[in-house]
Design an enzyme around this catalytic site. Structure first.
Site, PDB file in Angstrom:
ATOM      1  N   HIS A  83       0.832  -1.204   0.000  1.00  0.00           N
ATOM      2  CA  HIS A  83       0.000   0.000   0.000  1.00  0.00           C
ATOM      3  C   HIS A  83       0.870   1.258   0.000  1.00  0.00           C
ATOM      4  O   HIS A  83       0.568   2.237  -0.697  1.00  0.00           O
ATOM      5  CB  HIS A  83      -0.896   0.030   1.239  1.00  0.00           C
ATOM      6  CG  HIS A  83      -1.867  -1.095   1.335  1.00  0.00           C
ATOM      7  ND1 HIS A  83      -1.781  -2.082   2.288  1.00  0.00           N
ATOM      8  CD2 HIS A  83      -2.957  -1.405   0.584  1.00  0.00           C
ATOM      9  CE1 HIS A  83      -2.778  -2.927   2.138  1.00  0.00           C
ATOM     10  NE2 HIS A  83      -3.501  -2.560   1.105  1.00  0.00           N
ATOM     11  N   MET A 105      -1.231  -4.682  -8.616  1.00  0.00           N
ATOM     12  CA  MET A 105      -1.447  -5.789  -9.553  1.00  0.00           C
ATOM     13  C   MET A 105      -1.515  -7.145  -8.858  1.00  0.00           C
ATOM     14  O   MET A 105      -1.752  -8.150  -9.515  1.00  0.00           O
ATOM     15  CB  MET A 105      -0.352  -5.802 -10.617  1.00  0.00           C
ATOM     16  CG  MET A 105      -0.593  -4.813 -11.747  1.00  0.00           C
ATOM     17  SD  MET A 105      -2.076  -5.183 -12.721  1.00  0.00           S
ATOM     18  CE  MET A 105      -1.521  -6.654 -13.610  1.00  0.00           C
ATOM     19  N   GLN A 131      -9.081  -7.663 -10.172  1.00  0.00           N
ATOM     20  CA  GLN A 131      -9.735  -6.422  -9.753  1.00  0.00           C
ATOM     21  C   GLN A 131      -9.338  -5.263 -10.656  1.00  0.00           C
ATOM     22  O   GLN A 131     -10.186  -4.455 -11.050  1.00  0.00           O
ATOM     23  CB  GLN A 131      -9.375  -6.090  -8.303  1.00  0.00           C
ATOM     24  CG  GLN A 131      -9.931  -4.761  -7.831  1.00  0.00           C
ATOM     25  CD  GLN A 131      -9.682  -4.534  -6.357  1.00  0.00           C
ATOM     26  OE1 GLN A 131     -10.463  -4.941  -5.520  1.00  0.00           O
ATOM     27  NE2 GLN A 131      -8.582  -3.880  -6.029  1.00  0.00           N
TER      28      GLN A 131
END
Length: 282
Positions: free
Chosen positions: A37, A148, A153
């Site tokens: 993140h 990725m 998604q």
């Protein structure tokens, strides 16, 4: 960094920022932030004037037997990671704030979802699509950043943005890995000590497959068989799937050619891990 907890305030701030000509980079997360993140946040910081991070564990994308209640949460840690990465606004709404009444509308995703994780999680991508549509309207981003590691998604989100003409650029960011190759994930904390030792074999199996493709193997089944047998020989996990598809269309291939994804999912006792590589094959 300011922490915003209401839709009204976040939408007003984002609207004023865009009206003043600022470019907004947006990173949607379910929290329990890790280096993967942080990588998204740092890239957003480089490429935009303002960075908005959302932390929201979205109940709509969890099935009835999945780990919504058990999903790891630690907002103080998330605030620390966000500050270190240069986040300007942390949007941290409650479930009641995001869904104050029963939904009259949900987004049904009709392509790219009946394979890989979507095959086993029928409500998942409808939940993802619905919450992202809401978040895009609330944060009004110029660019939105997605890892990725969840390549399916990314493919689904690119389809949503294209289909609904949402004025946001989707920026896929490469998988961030531990030193031994394991893809960083909030769910890695569920692994036992032995499972953590075995888990890097997922990425090693993908590297073996990549080498075979580079050596000329073009039959999907030959590649997926090698990967499955390697994982079964080197871990106690149960292989959920090993699949090769065209990417981002996620359609089957008779011959490996063009841009492809090789994706795997393995169920350990308390954690289901996913990993993938994407390649362009001549």
């Amino acid at each position: 960094m300011k922490v915003i907890t209401t839709v009204k305030d976040m939408q007003q701030i984002a609207g004023e920022l865009r009206a003043s000509g600022k470019e907004i980079g947006f990173v949607p997360t379910m929290g329990y932030l890790h280096e993967g993140h942080a990588t998204l946040l740092r890239q957003a910081k480089k490429e935009n004037d303002i960075v908005i991070l959302s932390v929201f564990v979205n109940p709509l994308q969890f099935g009835p037997d999945e780990d919504f209640d058990r999903y790891p949460r630690d907002i103080k840690r998330d605030e620390r990671v966000a500050k270190e990465a240069g986040v300007d606004y942390l949007f941290y709404p409650s479930v009641d704030e995001m869904y104050p009444a029963e939904q009259t509308t949900k987004i049904e995703v009709v392509k790219r979802t009946n394979v890989l994780c979507g095959k086993r999680r029928p409500v998942h991508f409808a939940g993802v699509a619905t919450v992202l549509m809401k978040l895009f309207h609330i944060t009004m981003p110029t660019r939105a950043y997605f890892g990725m590691k969840d390549a399916q998604q990314v493919a689904v989100v690119e389809g949503i943005v294209s289909d609904f003409h949402i004025p946001v650029t989707i920026v896929p960011v490469e998988i961030v890995r531990e030193a031994d190759g394991l893809a960083k994930s909030s769910r890695n904390v569920y692994l036992s000590e032995q499972e953590r030792k075995e888990a890097p074999h997922l990425y090693r199996s993908l590297c073996i497959a990549k080498q075979k493709i580079e050596e000329g193997e073009r039959h999907p089944r030959n590649i997926t068989t090698v990967v499955k047998e390697y994982i079964e020989a080197n871990t106690n996990g149960i292989v959920d799937y090993v699949d090769i598809y065209a990417y981002p269309a996620l359609t089957p291939l008779e011959i490996i050619k063009g841009r492809i994804i090789l994706a795997i999912a393995v169920q350990f006792k308390n954690a289901r891990l996913i990993d993938n590589i994407t390649l362009t094959v001549q």
